[in-house]
Scaffold this active site. Sequence first.
Site, mmCIF file in Angstrom:
data_model
loop_
_atom_site.group_PDB
_atom_site.id
_atom_site.type_symbol
_atom_site.label_atom_id
_atom_site.label_comp_id
_atom_site.label_asym_id
_atom_site.label_seq_id
_atom_site.Cartn_x
_atom_site.Cartn_y
_atom_site.Cartn_z
ATOM 1 N N ASP A 293 14.178 -10.760 -1.283
ATOM 2 C CA ASP A 293 13.606 -11.317 -0.061
ATOM 3 C C ASP A 293 14.191 -10.553 1.123
ATOM 4 O O ASP A 293 15.363 -10.722 1.466
ATOM 5 C CB ASP A 293 13.953 -12.817 0.026
ATOM 6 C CG ASP A 293 13.412 -13.450 1.292
ATOM 7 O OD1 ASP A 293 12.814 -12.726 2.128
ATOM 8 O OD2 ASP A 293 13.586 -14.676 1.457
ATOM 9 N N GLN B 238 0.822 -1.217 0.000
ATOM 10 C CA GLN B 238 0.000 0.000 0.000
ATOM 11 C C GLN B 238 0.859 1.272 0.000
ATOM 12 O O GLN B 238 0.687 2.133 -0.849
ATOM 13 C CB GLN B 238 -0.931 0.011 1.235
ATOM 14 C CG GLN B 238 -1.926 1.174 1.201
ATOM 15 C CD GLN B 238 -2.489 1.546 2.587
ATOM 16 O OE1 GLN B 238 -1.999 1.080 3.614
ATOM 17 N NE2 GLN B 238 -3.508 2.383 2.591
ATOM 18 N N TYR C 253 2.705 -7.185 16.260
ATOM 19 C CA TYR C 253 3.131 -6.104 15.363
ATOM 20 C C TYR C 253 3.685 -4.925 16.175
ATOM 21 O O TYR C 253 4.767 -4.412 15.888
ATOM 22 C CB TYR C 253 1.927 -5.675 14.525
ATOM 23 C CG TYR C 253 2.133 -4.481 13.642
ATOM 24 C CD1 TYR C 253 3.025 -4.519 12.573
ATOM 25 C CD2 TYR C 253 1.412 -3.311 13.855
ATOM 26 C CE1 TYR C 253 3.188 -3.412 11.751
ATOM 27 C CE2 TYR C 253 1.567 -2.209 13.024
ATOM 28 C CZ TYR C 253 2.458 -2.266 11.975
ATOM 29 O OH TYR C 253 2.617 -1.174 11.164
ATOM 30 N N ILE D 136 8.859 -9.349 -2.738
ATOM 31 C CA ILE D 136 9.072 -10.796 -2.697
ATOM 32 C C ILE D 136 8.442 -11.491 -3.913
ATOM 33 O O ILE D 136 8.811 -12.592 -4.284
ATOM 34 C CB ILE D 136 8.530 -11.373 -1.353
ATOM 35 C CG1 ILE D 136 8.835 -12.832 -1.151
ATOM 36 C CG2 ILE D 136 7.046 -11.135 -1.202
ATOM 37 C CD1 ILE D 136 10.212 -13.081 -0.660
HETATM 38 N N1 SER Z 1 -2.184 0.487 9.851
HETATM 39 C C1 SER Z 1 -1.511 -0.375 10.765
HETATM 40 C C2 SER Z 1 -2.381 -1.483 11.212
HETATM 41 O O1 SER Z 1 -3.573 -1.269 11.301
HETATM 42 C C3 SER Z 1 -1.030 0.394 11.965
HETATM 43 O O2 SER Z 1 0.236 0.851 11.716
HETATM 44 O O3 SER Z 1 -1.897 -2.525 11.517
#
Ligand code: SER
Length: 320
Positions: free
Chosen positions: A53, A13, A143, A36
Amino acid sequence: MDSKILIIGACGQIGSELTFRLRQLYGDDKVVASDISYSNLDIVNSGIFEIVDAMDYSSVKTCVEKFNIDTVYLMAAMLSATGEKYPMKAWDLNMNSLFNVLNLAKSRFIKKVFWPSSIAVFGPSTPTQYTPQYTTMEPTTVYGITKQVGERWCEYYHSKYDVDVRSIRYPGIISWKTLPGGGTTDYAVEIYHEAIKYGVYECFLKPDSELPMMFMDDAIKATIDIMNAKAEAIKIRSSYNLAAISFSPEEIVTSIRKYIPDFKVAYKPDYRQDIANSWPKSINDSYARQDWKWKHRFSLDAITEEMIFQLSKKYNKSYI
Ligand code: SER
């Protein structure tokens, strides 16, 4: 000797729009897009493209040497929602790719690195309104953990090895060219597509779930501005808070209904609601505004106008 820019994760994106903008600014021959796989043909067919990669040091190094790269934008990552499904994969991708690029900079194969962090570095114990740069950070998603740890490593590589790494904590990014994937803020993109295609949307967050957001053009501008700033201006080498606007699903719906009055939305919160609940509602980005003169342009209604205009063309509808 002429040097070049490498974008890793150029089919995604943000990576895709960053690639278009960098090619426009510096010329097609100065920008190498990589990913990738060949998942975005607009990117693959519109300039130099290489399969790289990000998790494989020698794959990245080979590309860096082949094209005499001196600046790397590392845009490959697994985002919050997908990361919860594949915790170890998220950890491996997000951390190994960062170490590979930081180590190339440490060994002076490259000079400059951009690495995105996120509002996901914050957690439920962080103040949610106007969240400061320096505050409690106890992320509860994989994350968020990778981004928080990544920030510490960026600062470490800068202070110990003099690596010129620059980073911003992106909020949710809204755009129309390339769909996002696997994020909690993705609803704010999907909702425009569904509104235009079908006039209905099932939202996976609650109506009042407010999150920090930004239009892609602003995000790209911030990314290029921080990379073009003088090194002395970049005082924070972990990652800068960055903000534009904040809104909830019900507010974006109101904005869309100015163009599509019959737009219908059902709310069906899922596991992503817990992720959204753990993140700030708004961000204090005064350090970015002060240190490298960051300024956003797009309001929610300006974003809606542009999204409806562009997606109406794409789906052959006449809402504008
Ligand atoms: N846009 C991301 C997510 O929703 C946040 O950094 O994971």
